[in-house]
Design an enzyme around this catalytic site. Structure first.
Site, PDB file in Angstrom:
ATOM      1  N   GLU A 223      68.883  28.285 137.733  1.00 29.29           N
ATOM      2  CA  GLU A 223      70.139  27.557 137.218  1.00 29.29           C
ATOM      3  C   GLU A 223      69.798  26.186 136.652  1.00 29.29           C
ATOM      4  OE1 GLU A 223      73.777  27.952 139.001  1.00 29.29           O
ATOM      5  OE2 GLU A 223      74.908  26.989 137.293  1.00 29.29           O
TER       6      GLU A 223
ATOM      7  N   ARG B 276      64.977  33.296 152.313  1.00 25.10           N
ATOM      8  CA  ARG B 276      64.728  31.924 151.761  1.00 25.10           C
ATOM      9  C   ARG B 276      64.107  30.851 152.712  1.00 25.10           C
ATOM     10  NH1 ARG B 276      68.570  28.562 149.371  1.00 25.10           N
ATOM     11  NH2 ARG B 276      69.239  30.329 148.145  1.00 25.10           N
TER      12      ARG B 276
ATOM     13  N   LYS C  78      71.454  22.349 146.366  1.00 29.60           N
ATOM     14  CA  LYS C  78      71.358  21.517 145.048  1.00 29.60           C
ATOM     15  C   LYS C  78      72.528  20.542 145.223  1.00 29.60           C
ATOM     16  CE  LYS C  78      69.973  24.663 142.212  1.00 29.60           C
ATOM     17  NZ  LYS C  78      69.678  25.125 140.875  1.00 29.60           N
TER      18      LYS C  78
HETATM   19  P1  ATP Z   1      72.313  26.790 144.456  1.00 25.21           P
HETATM   20  O1  ATP Z   1      72.212  25.807 145.583  1.00 25.21           O
HETATM   21  O2  ATP Z   1      73.095  26.164 143.278  1.00 25.21           O
HETATM   22  O3  ATP Z   1      73.112  28.039 144.707  1.00 25.21           O
HETATM   23  P2  ATP Z   1      69.733  27.825 143.871  1.00 25.21           P
HETATM   24  O4  ATP Z   1      68.831  26.895 144.869  1.00 25.21           O
HETATM   25  O5  ATP Z   1      70.027  29.131 144.767  1.00 25.21           O
HETATM   26  O6  ATP Z   1      71.083  27.087 143.814  1.00 25.21           O
HETATM   27  P3  ATP Z   1      68.954  28.616 141.569  1.00 25.21           P
HETATM   28  O7  ATP Z   1      68.580  27.716 140.447  1.00 25.21           O
HETATM   29  O8  ATP Z   1      69.828  29.859 141.247  1.00 25.21           O
HETATM   30  O9  ATP Z   1      69.204  27.551 142.717  1.00 25.21           O
HETATM   31  O10 ATP Z   1      67.428  29.301 142.281  1.00 25.21           O
HETATM   32  C1  ATP Z   1      66.576  29.875 141.383  1.00 25.21           C
HETATM   33  C2  ATP Z   1      65.994  30.791 142.269  1.00 25.21           C
HETATM   34  O11 ATP Z   1      65.231  30.122 143.518  1.00 25.21           O
HETATM   35  C3  ATP Z   1      66.869  31.994 142.985  1.00 25.21           C
HETATM   36  O12 ATP Z   1      66.124  32.956 142.683  1.00 25.21           O
HETATM   37  C4  ATP Z   1      67.103  31.646 144.478  1.00 25.21           C
HETATM   38  O13 ATP Z   1      67.156  32.745 145.033  1.00 25.21           O
HETATM   39  C5  ATP Z   1      65.834  30.771 144.680  1.00 25.21           C
HETATM   40  N1  ATP Z   1      65.831  29.977 145.802  1.00 25.21           N
HETATM   41  C6  ATP Z   1      66.701  28.966 145.727  1.00 25.21           C
HETATM   42  N2  ATP Z   1      66.380  28.255 146.921  1.00 25.21           N
HETATM   43  C7  ATP Z   1      65.256  29.115 147.886  1.00 25.21           C
HETATM   44  C8  ATP Z   1      64.668  28.671 149.050  1.00 25.21           C
HETATM   45  N3  ATP Z   1      65.166  27.826 149.745  1.00 25.21           N
HETATM   46  N4  ATP Z   1      63.720  29.598 149.392  1.00 25.21           N
HETATM   47  C9  ATP Z   1      63.339  30.665 148.371  1.00 25.21           C
HETATM   48  N5  ATP Z   1      64.059  30.746 147.185  1.00 25.21           N
HETATM   49  C10 ATP Z   1      65.016  29.946 146.550  1.00 25.21           C
END
Ligand code: ATP
Ligand code: MG
Length: 553
Positions: free
Chosen positions: A36, A261, A271
């Site tokens: 996003e 994650r 974020k």
């Molecule tokens: P928010 O904190 O706004 O929910 P997010 O970190 O999930 O944000 P996105 O931009 O939706 O942010 O993430 C893009 C992709 O990165 C998604 O598929 C998410 O699952 C993955 N992602 C985010 N954080 C992690 C993490 N700590 N480890 C592995 N994958 C991650």
């Protein structure tokens, strides 16, 4: 070995894909990374896109970069560009497959209409509070909305009016008609569209209704022919809904696969929190070298190869994964050890006078750029009768195992001569201010037979050394899990940055921004890409040579 088996270390997702290809269930691999654009990417995202892009590479497929831009309030083109740069920096390429969820708004609208016509979606006009109340709880079934049985005709008309901007924000939403008593809360008539009179970074004011993530994501995957929609575990409970939309619309079915994650010690990765650190000036920006963002790590001097190695090394699984920050730092050291040029720099200077060396002489010694890689060449290193060494390399009453300098002791100056400390000069407060030493001028590049000098220390020539700004970074948080503190801001490490100076060999004045150097025996330092000026480099400490925290524990 089957033809689809990859040559790299395996994980459960690779196994699923191999089996699908072998059984004929799938005939190709298409993955995607769906950020996003509401913030900069961090190391957790790197795990996710590293996985998606490498799976595509391993199986000769492709990986799409798709911006999930369904919430115009928080999204911005600045983030889109930054995210593209970060993915490229790690060496991945989406080719022609740059997509935006917003590219599909027209199609998604048509699909919403299709579901209304099939009696599978309805416009709800309850207040947000009523809706929340009627949703029930994990132990209690929800209650049907009084608007749930609206006729198809009425729903179509209301939805069109929603689209036309006839209603204020929050007055109606479009919901899927599934099951208000489902044990899975996500299936209790989830929202598909909401009214938001907000400009979108790409579609401008064309739309005032926007699809929810759950209605946009799977359909985007389907449109693009994504075969494996890989996401983190919190979406496991959304999978039945993901599959429901695909089935009801009767469109190409991708398979959602979830993995754990990444959580990194001494780090926060939400974020929202990273944005707060920036907005409230706890750091200097998204690219502050202490941030877990990729722009921060790049500025700090982490090489992209190190981050890729880290992502491979930590693996992919289903169990919650907590990784020590030191694992990442070790990957950085390993990579830099191979590539970084060696230079000499003294952070905490102590004057040394070589009593038997002519005071007006400056000798240009040849010193290798990398001791293990002679092919990387040499540089000139000035030597004279006045030098600086590091204070830590001298002790007045050294213990037995101290192989550096002490009264009457010998040590080798790196890339130069063996010297012996003949006299210690102190100021009025008893502090050591200078050492008078003799040099054995016969020891350049060789150890005379029978002579054992164990210690080697670094130094700079006083007349030619240049003073530069140095920023010593430490962990941004001093608690292993900052999210466990009452307020994560309480876990900020007050000593995460120390501003100081160093005396460096003259060569370093010309180091280009972004270059990483090993200050011998001190650590790896990178020329800051933002604050350095011509002839005035600023050095960020990228990583120490050894893990200082391991000792503390
Ligand atoms: P928010 O904190 O706004 O929910 P997010 O970190 O999930 O944000 P996105 O931009 O939706 O942010 O993430 C893009 C992709 O990165 C998604 O598929 C998410 O699952 C993955 N992602 C985010 N954080 C992690 C993490 N700590 N480890 C592995 N994958 C991650
Ligand atoms: Mg998310």
């Amino acid at each position: 070995m089957s033809k689809s088996e990859p040559l790299v270390s395996s994980n459960f997702i690779r196994t699923i894909i191999s089996e699908d290809l072998d059984s004929g269930k799938r005939d190709r691999v298409v993955t995607r990374f769906p950020p996003e654009p509401n913030g900069y990417l961090h190391i957790g995202h790197a795990k996710s896109f590293g996985l998606n892009f490498s799976l595509a590479e391993d199986f000769n497929g492709c990986c799409h970069l798709r911006f999930d831009d369904t919430n115009p309030i928080k999204e911005d083109d600045e983030y889109v560009e930054a995210i593209k740069a970060d993915v490229r920096w790690l060496g991945f390429d989406w080719g022609e497959h740059l997509h935006f969820a917003s590219d599909y708004f027209d199609q998604l609208y048509l699909w919403a209409v299709q579901l209304i016509k099939a009696g599978k979606a309805y416009v709800d006009s309850q207040s947000a509070d009523q809706m929340r109340e009627n949703r029930g709880t994990l132990t209690q079934a929800g209650v049907d909305s009084p608007y749930r049985e609206r006729s198809v005709a009425e729903n179509l008309e209301l939805f069109e009016q929603m689209k036309n901007g006839d209603f204020p924000d929050g007055s109606h939403i479009l919901r899927a008609k599934i099951d208000m008593s489902s044990p899975n809360m996500n299936l209790r008539d989830p929202a598909m569209y909401r009214i938001m009179h907000t400009n979108h970074h790409r579609t401008g004011d064309k739309w005032c209704i926007y699809p929810m993530y759950d209605f946009a994501h799977g359909q985007g995957d389907s449109i693009e022919g994504v075969t494996y929609s890989i996401c983190t575990l919190e979406f496991e409970d959304h999978r039945p809904l993901y599959d429901w939309f695909i089935k009801e619309l009767d469109i190409f079915a991708p398979q959602q696969v979830e993995f754990a994650r990444l959580n990194l010690s001494y780090t926060v990765m939400s974020k929202r929190k990273l944005l707060q650190l920036v907005k409230d000036n706890h750091v200097s920006g998204w690219d502050d070298p202490r941030m877990p963002t990729l722009v921060g790590m790049r500025r700090r001097g982490y090489p992209p190869e190190a981050i890729r190695t880290f992502c491979e090394r930590i693996g992919v699984g289903k169990g919650a994964s907590w990784i020590e920050l030191s694992v990442l730092e070790e990957c950085v050291r390993e990579q830099l050890n191979k590539t970084a040029f060696r230079r000499q720099a003294v952070l905490n200077p102590l004057k040394v006078t070589i009593t038997n060396y002519p005071t007006d002489k400056v000798e240009q010694l040849d010193a290798p750029n990398h001791p293990q890689q002679p092919e990387l060449g040499t540089r000139k290193l000035p030597f004279s009768s006045e030098l600086y060494i590091d204070r830590d390399d001298f002790m007045e009453e050294p213990p037995k195992k101290f192989f550096r300098l002490g009264p009457g002791r010998e040590v080798r100056l790196r890339n130069a001569y063996i010297i012996k400390c003949e006299e210690v000069i102190k100021d009025g407060n008893g502090e050591v201010v200078e050492l008078k030493c003799s040099a054995d001028l016969d020891t350049l590049g060789k150890n005379p037979v029978g002579r054992k000098v164990k210690g080697i220390i670094h130094w700079v020539s006083a007349g030619q050394a240049k003073k530069v700004e140095v920023r010593l970074y430490d962990r941004l948080f001093n608690q292993e899990n900052p999210d466990k503190a009452t307020n994560y801001l309480d876990a900020l490490n007050p000593e995460s940055i120390t501003m100081t100076t160093a005396l460096v060999e003259p060569e370093l004045l010309h180091a280009a921004p972004g270059t990483t150097i090993q200050f011998e025996r001190v650590g790896y330092f990178t020329v800051d890409s933002k604050d350095s000026q011509l002839q005035h480099p600023v050095f960020n400490r990228t990583v120490t040579l050894r893990d200082a925290w391991a000792k503390l524990k």
